[in-house]
Every structure is written in C-alpha cells, then in structure tokens.
Scaffold this motif. Structure first.
Motif, short mmCIF file in Angstrom:
data_model
loop_
_atom_site.label_atom_id
_atom_site.label_comp_id
_atom_site.label_asym_id
_atom_site.label_seq_id
_atom_site.Cartn_x
_atom_site.Cartn_y
_atom_site.Cartn_z
N GLN A 176 -60.46 -1.93 -35.84
CA GLN A 176 -59.75 -1.68 -37.17
C GLN A 176 -58.61 -2.58 -37.71
N MET A 177 -57.62 -2.95 -36.98
CA MET A 177 -56.76 -3.74 -37.06
C MET A 177 -57.09 -5.26 -37.26
N GLN A 178 -58.24 -5.65 -36.85
CA GLN A 178 -58.82 -7.17 -37.11
C GLN A 178 -59.13 -7.24 -38.55
N LEU A 179 -59.46 -6.23 -39.07
CA LEU A 179 -59.71 -6.44 -40.58
C LEU A 179 -58.52 -6.81 -41.21
N VAL A 180 -57.45 -5.87 -40.99
CA VAL A 180 -55.95 -5.77 -41.53
C VAL A 180 -55.67 -7.49 -41.38
N LEU A 181 -55.66 -7.71 -40.12
CA LEU A 181 -54.99 -9.14 -39.53
C LEU A 181 -55.88 -10.15 -40.31
N LEU A 182 -57.25 -10.19 -40.29
CA LEU A 182 -57.79 -11.21 -40.87
C LEU A 182 -57.27 -11.38 -42.53
N LYS A 183 -57.14 -10.03 -43.07
CA LYS A 183 -56.94 -10.16 -44.75
C LYS A 183 -55.45 -10.71 -44.86
N GLU A 184 -54.72 -10.43 -43.97
CA GLU A 184 -53.50 -11.21 -43.99
C GLU A 184 -53.50 -12.65 -44.02
N GLY A 209 -58.41 -17.75 -38.68
CA GLY A 209 -58.96 -17.00 -37.86
C GLY A 209 -60.27 -17.30 -37.26
N GLY A 210 -60.78 -18.53 -37.85
CA GLY A 210 -62.01 -19.19 -37.18
C GLY A 210 -63.16 -18.62 -37.70
N THR A 211 -64.57 -18.72 -37.09
CA THR A 211 -65.73 -18.42 -37.56
C THR A 211 -66.49 -17.73 -36.54
N ASN A 212 -66.85 -16.46 -36.80
CA ASN A 212 -67.53 -15.74 -35.88
C ASN A 212 -69.02 -16.42 -35.64
N ASN A 213 -69.43 -16.24 -34.20
CA ASN A 213 -70.68 -16.93 -33.61
C ASN A 213 -70.71 -18.51 -34.00
N LEU A 214 -69.39 -19.08 -34.00
CA LEU A 214 -69.57 -20.66 -34.17
C LEU A 214 -68.22 -21.25 -33.48
N SER A 215 -66.85 -20.86 -33.96
CA SER A 215 -65.70 -21.33 -33.28
C SER A 215 -65.41 -20.69 -31.96
N ASP A 216 -66.46 -19.65 -31.48
CA ASP A 216 -66.24 -19.23 -30.25
C ASP A 216 -67.47 -19.15 -29.28
N SER A 242 -56.56 -19.64 -29.22
CA SER A 242 -55.64 -19.08 -28.36
C SER A 242 -56.35 -18.82 -27.18
N PHE A 243 -55.33 -18.24 -26.15
CA PHE A 243 -56.22 -17.54 -25.08
C PHE A 243 -56.84 -16.37 -25.26
N PHE A 244 -56.14 -15.30 -25.99
CA PHE A 244 -56.76 -14.08 -26.22
C PHE A 244 -56.15 -13.61 -27.35
N ASP A 245 -56.99 -13.27 -28.26
CA ASP A 245 -56.44 -12.83 -29.80
C ASP A 245 -57.60 -12.21 -30.52
N TYR A 246 -56.89 -11.75 -31.67
CA TYR A 246 -58.21 -11.52 -32.95
C TYR A 246 -58.78 -12.31 -33.22
N GLY A 247 -59.67 -12.52 -34.17
CA GLY A 247 -60.32 -13.74 -34.67
C GLY A 247 -61.49 -14.16 -33.75
N TYR A 248 -61.71 -15.49 -33.94
CA TYR A 248 -62.70 -16.25 -33.24
C TYR A 248 -62.41 -17.73 -32.80
N ASN A 249 -61.08 -17.70 -32.49
CA ASN A 249 -60.60 -19.05 -31.96
C ASN A 249 -60.18 -19.00 -30.49
N HIS A 250 -60.48 -17.86 -29.95
CA HIS A 250 -59.84 -17.47 -28.65
C HIS A 250 -60.73 -17.84 -27.39
#
Length: 582
Positions: free
Chosen positions: A173-181, A378-385, A412-420
C-alpha cells in the motif's frame, strides 16, 4: 604508458597470427590503461576472435577503500514499516555477506527527516498498517520489540510468517504512495524516533556495516541559514548511546528548487557544513567523527557550479566529497537500454567532471560515488531488479575503480521500488549475488590491463563501442582460498557471440578459477535468479549462504566468455609483486 611484451610462444597458426596482430596494436594499449577494453569483430571471424590479455603486476594503478562496495538504505523504510524488520536474521545475514561496507542512511527523504526522542509508541509510526489487522499488527511489533530488548549484544529476530505477510501488505500500500512522491517530487515529512534509530544502528552493527547518517539540510531559519536543533538532539542521543556514526548533510542540494522551491548555492551549503562540523566538535563523542558531502546529483551545469562554490569554502571540512549518479529514467527504461555501451560510458565523463573540481580546491581529497543505481524514479519492475541490470552495476564498479573513486554506494540494499539488492521476501536478487562475488574475490588494488585482439577499422564518423570490458584487481587478501599475489579479472561480454580470451605474459600458463554468472530460468536477461557455473544460487537457510564453488580451468586454457554474460576469474599463483604485500 603501458607496453605490450611479446613472449616466444610455440603454438597453433592462430596463436602466431594473434602475436603478429599484437605487435601491430602496441600503440593501442596506452589508451587502454585509461579505459576498459575496446574489442570488435571482423566479419567472418566471429568464432576466431582471440583477445590476448596481460596485466601490469609491478604496481597498482589505484588503491581503493576496503569498503569500496558499500550500501544505501532509504529513510522510506520508516514510512513503509520495514524498519521494524531490520532485525530479521536473514536480512542481517545478507547484509553481513557484503561487509565490510558503509551503510548510508539517506536519499530523497533525508531532507524531510526530523528526530524526536520518543520510544516509538504505535501512534508515532509513519504510515498505517493494514486496516483490518492494524491492532494485532501493532501489538505484534510491540511484543517483538520487548523480546529484542531482552537480548544482549546483537539483537536478532525470527518474525512469524503471518507477521511478515501483514507487513508486505502494508508495504505494498505504501509503495504506491512512495512512488507517487518520487515521480511528483513532492515528499511528506518523516519522524525518526529514538527507538527507530536504535533499530537502525542495531542492524548496521550486527551486519558489520559502518552507519553514515544523512541529516536534514532543509530545516532552515528565516534568514535561510541551516537550523541544526533537530540534528543536535540526534547527535546528543547517539553520543549517549556511544553509536559509532559518520555524518552527512542533505541530499542532492542542486534539486531543492524543483522539490521545495528553494535555491541553495554552494557558498550557503558550505556555511551549513561548517556549522555542522562545529556541532560535531561540541559533542565530545563526535569531535573527530567523519563528515561527508555535499551529495550533489549528476554533475550537470548547476550541480557543478554548486560543487565549485562548496569546495572553495568547505572543501577541508569534509573527509570525502560525495556525488550521485543514476543512469536512466526508470519510467521509460527498456531491457536494451541496459546494454547500450553509450549509456555505460556516461559515467566516465561524469567522474571526470567531479574530479576536476575536487582537484582544483583539494588535491588528494577522496571522492565517493555516494549513491548510484540503474535508474531513477524508483527503478523499473522486472528490469532494474533483474540480471540485465548487472551489466550497469559491474561496469560502474570497474569504471569507478579505474578512475580512483574511493567508495561506491549502491542504492539500495533493501527498499521500495526496483533498484534494491534484496526483495521484500528477503530473497537476494541478481545484483546481490554479483556484489557478493565482488566482495569475496576483488581486492582494493586496481591493476592496469594490457589487451590486443581483432578489431575492425572504423568507418568515417563511426565509433566502435566497447562491448567486451575487462578489469583487473589483486585478489581480496581476506579470501584465504587464494595465496597473496593472485589476480582477479572481472569481465562483461555484451556481444551476442562468445569471446575467447588468451592469458599472456605474467598470466600465461596459470591455473584459473572461473565464477561465471548467468541468468537462471526461462526469463533470460530479465531473470530474477542466477546460476554460478551452471548451479542456481539460493540461500541454504536464513543464516547460511550457498557454497560459491569455482570451476577450475587448467593452466594455459583459453577463457571462453558466453554471450551476454558476466564472469569473475581468479588467476592463481601469479605471485604478482603489486599483490603480495599489504
């Protein structure tokens, strides 16, 4: 200047032809000491392409920080609730695998962070839990905290599956908020309490990481000077706990106008850092603490001007100069983008810009790449991860090492988004395994590479792109599987055909250990799991890594790099002078 040495070799006609070619390309190696390998193919010679490789073993080209590969944790873990789970045995084990390293607690939300000396009652947490389970969820967190408080030393937890499942729902739920920010560049304030800071420090300390804490630079007085009251409260609390922390102030100050409509120039930021240095000196426990900054974004015109103004006044106040680099916009990235050599090469130019400013005002000052990831937003799902992102990540490490960047901090080490590096099921992603191999095999001494091979002549106006990149370091002294004097090569092959590499000179006729990293499963380059020498890499349990077994290549055997692959190669018993002593 580097010189190719030709050794008397009796072998096949192909080998003799390659030596003749090596003589023709002697002038090529001097440029190569500053850049990764340039390699091409002559039409009709795809399978006969042979690269001759040697390494200067007399002295290192650069010597880096032992924490060269380091990690970042975004303050968003407070918002989405994951901070309460940093005591997980599995998460601590994964972080410990990448030690020693710095852990930078910072990011876009650094400048919206306020410290309050509270003991983290449920009502003070950032972000709601799942509505239906909210009370039970919060009660479980409190019970977990009480259990952790009873432990001595490193505090670790085994969270029940149902508790983790509820947390994943909350985080989704919060990821949607964080990515919007992230995409709107409008951020909400975050409170870090004393309890939250305790949990953060416990994680870093248990994992063997040195915490670098980012303070809010946008907490300002009416005259636009920095308001350090919240920072001073945090410093005093941390000092009372004897927390060994280094510090920084702000994040990408060149972007403040877009974020909050406030402009901060280099001179003002320098005054803020000098004020923070004075504060550190006023708190006895931190009077010699390290301070890093100014954490500018990509060094375009405004960022370079800000860095220039900062270095004029406060260059001596920081222990290392920091900046950040993200390659592409995560909202529009495609898998092909991660293999474009033009994109990979953008980092070299950015590093040169930063080094030029730093050398002007503070020659010899260490420079850190204080935040780097495959993509912004926030990176790209199924790509930057996925596996595809590893080409950018390993090339970042290689290029940074060659140009003398002292530390590279992965966002980041562990995070929202898709760069972790680790996903929300606490499973290592491809870039984690790549980082683990790098830590185990690659030491801080960088060696110059000598190369020659078949290369087509460029057509007028046409540039040959580097699709085979080879870097060399002394093997990590801490790896007791190898004697001192061994050399580690790491290679990226972006070609769609395999490439053969023959070791020459000081590397000739040496036994080699191969660690070939390839995607595992049917997703190909977009796989989220990898295999090492054909064996899938998975954790044995929450506290046990799989055995990273090499494949032995007999002395004199040609290295064959598969297409679109990454490999580490330890050349054993070279007895390299540059690698024998600390």
């Amino acid at each position: 200047m580097l010189y190719h040495r030709i050794y008397p070799i009796i072998g096949s006609a192909l080998w003799l032809a390659s030596i003749a070619l090596m003589v023709q390309l002697r002038g090529f190696s001097a440029a190569n000491s500053r850049r990764p390998l340039r390699e091409g193919k002559v039409q009709g010679f795809t399978e006969r392409t042979l690269i001759l490789l040697d390494v200067n073993t007399r002295s290192p080209k650069k010597t880096l920080n032992e924490n060269f590969l380091s990690l970042q944790l975004d303050p968003s873990v407070i918002h989405d609730g994951w901070l309460d789970f940093l005591s997980s045995k599995r998460l601590v084990t994964l972080a410990r695998g990448l030690a020693p390293a710095y852990l930078r607690f910072g990011g876009k939300r650094t400048d919206f962070l306020q410290f309050h000396n509270l003991k983290n009652l449920a009502k003070h947490r950032g972000g709601p839990g799942p509505d239906y389970y909210l009370k039970n969820y919060e009660d479980d967190i409190v019970r977990s905290d009480i259990a952790l408080d009873k432990q001595k030393g490193c505090k670790l937890a085994n969270h029940p599956d149902i508790m983790l499942e509820l947390q994943r729902e909350k985080a989704a739920q919060m990821q949607l908020v964080l990515l919007k920010e992230q995409t709107s560049n409008i951020y909400s304030n975050i409170t870090i309490t004393a309890r939250s800071l305790d949990k953060l420090y416990n994680f870093a300390d248990c994992a063997g990481l040195h915490l670098v804490f980012g303070l809010n630079a946008l907490h300002r007085n009416p005259d636009n000077s920095w308001n350090g009251s919240s920072a001073l409260s945090l410093l005093k609390y941390s000092a009372g706990k004897k927390y060994n922390i280094s510090w920084e102030l702000g994040n990408e100050p060149n972007s403040y106008r877009a974020m909050v409509g406030r402009t901060l120039n280099g001179s003002q930021l320098a005054q803020d850092y000098l004020k923070l240095r004075t504060q550190l000196q006023s708190v006895r426990y931190y009077n010699r603490a390290n301070l890093y900054g100014p954490n500018i974004g990509r060094p375009r015109k405004n960022a370079v001007l800000l860095l220039d103004g900062f270095m004029k006044t406060a260059g001596s106040a920081v222990d290392a100069v920091t900046w950040q680099h993200y390659y592409i916009d995560g909202r529009v990235a495609k898998v092909a983008d991660f293999m474009k050599t033009r994109l990979l090469d953008t980092l070299t130019e950015q590093i040169s810009k930063v080094l030029k400013v730093v050398k002007t005002y503070a020659p010899g000052k260490k420079v850190w790449l204080g935040g780097v990831g495959p993509a912004w937003a926030g990176g790209t799902n199924n790509l930057s991860d996925t596996y595809a992102a590893g080409f950018l990540w390993l090339n970042t490490l290689g290029m940074s090492a060659m140009q003398g960047i002292d530390v590279v901090i992965r966002h980041s080490f562990f995070d929202y988004g898709y760069n972790h590096l680790v996903d929300q099921n606490f499973n290592p992603l491809p870039d984690y395994w790549l980082s683990l191999l790098f830590k185990k095999l690659v030491g801080p001494r960088v060696l110059a590479v000598h190369v020659a091979g078949l290369q087509r002549k460029p057509h007028p106006g046409r540039v040959i792109r580097d699709k085979l990149r080879i870097y060399a370091h002394c093997t990590n002294f801490q790896n007791h599987s190898y004697v001192r004097g061994s050399i580690t090569l790491y290679i990226i092959n972006l070609h769609r055909s395999r490439k053969k590499i023959k070791l020459a000179g000081t590397l000739r006729n040496k036994t080699v250990h191969q660690y070939l990293l390839q995607p595992h499963g049917t997703e190909g380059l977009q796989a989220k799991s990898v295999q090492l020498n054909g064996e899938p890499l998975v954790m044995v349990d929450d506290e046990t890594f799989p055995d990273l077994k090499p494949k032995t290549l007999r002395a004199g055997r040609t290295i064959v790099m598969p297409p679109m692959a990454i490999g580490f190669y330890v050349v054993k018993n070279v007895n390299a002078y540059a690698c024998r002593y600390r």
